[in-house]
Design a protein around this motif. Sequence first.
Motif, PDB file in Angstrom:
ATOM      1  N   PRO A  43      41.440  39.711  44.852  1.00  0.00           N
ATOM      2  CA  PRO A  43      40.727  40.568  45.809  1.00  0.00           C
ATOM      3  C   PRO A  43      39.896  39.744  46.783  1.00  0.00           C
ATOM      4  N   ARG A  76      36.741  38.815  49.341  1.00  0.00           N
ATOM      5  CA  ARG A  76      35.273  38.923  49.288  1.00  0.00           C
ATOM      6  C   ARG A  76      34.797  39.428  50.644  1.00  0.00           C
ATOM      7  N   GLU A 116      30.632  48.701  47.783  1.00  0.00           N
ATOM      8  CA  GLU A 116      32.028  48.272  47.711  1.00  0.00           C
ATOM      9  C   GLU A 116      32.797  49.040  46.646  1.00  0.00           C
ATOM     10  N   GLN A 122      37.125  49.190  44.928  1.00  0.00           N
ATOM     11  CA  GLN A 122      38.430  48.540  44.858  1.00  0.00           C
ATOM     12  C   GLN A 122      39.461  49.508  44.299  1.00  0.00           C
ATOM     13  N   VAL A 163      40.183  46.244  48.969  1.00  0.00           N
ATOM     14  CA  VAL A 163      38.719  46.283  48.881  1.00  0.00           C
ATOM     15  C   VAL A 163      38.177  47.038  50.088  1.00  0.00           C
ATOM     16  N   SER A 223      34.504  48.129  51.864  1.00  0.00           N
ATOM     17  CA  SER A 223      33.052  47.928  51.884  1.00  0.00           C
ATOM     18  C   SER A 223      32.462  48.810  52.980  1.00  0.00           C
TER      19      SER A 223
END
Length: 481
Positions: free
Chosen positions: A194, A196, A209, A211, A222, A224
């Motif tokens: 994943p 960042r 966040e 997932q 991901v 955010s």
Amino acid sequence: MARDAALPPSRLSPPKLPLLPLLLLLLREAGAQDVRVRAAAEVRGHLGATVELPCHLLPPAPEIRVSQVTWLRLDAPEGNQNVAIFHPLYGPSFPSPKPGKERLSFVNAGQSTGAGQGTELEVRDATLALRGLTVEDEGNYTCEFATFPRGTSRGVTWLRVIAQPQNHAETQEVTLSLDPVPVARCVSTGGRPPARVSWLSPLDGEARESQVSGPLPGTVTVTSRFTLVPLGQADGVKVTCKVEHESFEEPVLLPVTLSVRYPPEVSISGYDDNWYVGRSEASLNCDVRSKPEPTGYDWSTTSGVFPASAVAQGPKLIVHSVDRLFNTTFICTVTNAVGTGHAEQVVLVRDTPRASPRDVGPMVWGAGGGILLVLLLLAGGSLAFILLRVRRRRKSPGGGGDGSRGGSYDPKTQVFGNGGPDFWTPTAPVSLSPEGKDEEDEEEEEDKAEKGLMLPPAPALEDDMESQLDGSLISRRAVYV
């Protein structure tokens, strides 16, 4: 000694081996220990691409013969499995259905040219190529060289499967609120591992966040969300989504401009504190910051009376002539789709115009100049008065005019005695001035100059003096003994 000589040579010393063959044997043993397999400790391959697993036998000594090369998968679900085999006489073989011969091959093409024809091939490079990489291919692979006469040498490689994510960021338009809400979103899709995700912002917000599984097996998406309390000041501010992943040479930066809907923020400008009776062409401006744009303006006063000479034109209030009715507080009310805002301006009407800074400046400079001139005149007069007083003191009897004689400038000095006034005439010679004049002439000129600067003596004092036959003056009122 004769007995020793009679003994056979074998009884005297141990048998000696030839030195050169022994040295060659030791070098051969040392060389055999250097035979090894060189393989990469870790190899990264992109999902769906082709990856190569390098494997080489070192050193390429001619006395070492390779009987077989085998690639094994160590951590397969069903246990260790043979993935690929290469034989110098029979060529390559791929016994395992996964990955299978459709996706596997030995990189060195010359290894299979003579297969099946009874030709023995030299095998020193057993690099294996794997096409169409999937997540299931990730694991530990062992490359084994079976050699004669050194036996088996092996090397282990960890194959990692990575997937480069796709990234995008977008703003989420919100309405002014006192509770934190997401104002921007950044999504990194299909990354393995994943990605960042972080935010760069001048505002005080926080990232939330989540997932989920990506579009391909083994990948992760991901999301955010940048969250804050949406106020009007946040509208138009730029924030940046920063995405980092091992497949990127450098982080991906995605800028986003925030969008916040808020009611009008109003202020009034145009009042200069110089509204006087009869002034024309004055105005007030209703300055507004809002999103969306204003839909209406309304002008009013706190007194409830709106001056007739004031005309409202949207955000502007035009005044044709100022009168006493303008001595009030004006209110500008603005409306948009979100809400309403207003501002107030107090107006004070003067009887006469206030002096502008351009007029006050010359007046101040003129007054300052006049005061300075008066001070200079007073200082000059005081200095002249002090100088005259000093000169008159020097002329008076005992004043010490020249510091040597200690007498008066008068050629004669009156002396009072028992028999009446007597006169004493100094016998010292009279010195001449540098210009050739005697001191009496010079003193007369100074007296004339002093009389021109000083007030004339009182008439009563002039009438009191009486001239004598010898040229002296005697007061009529004085008593002489």
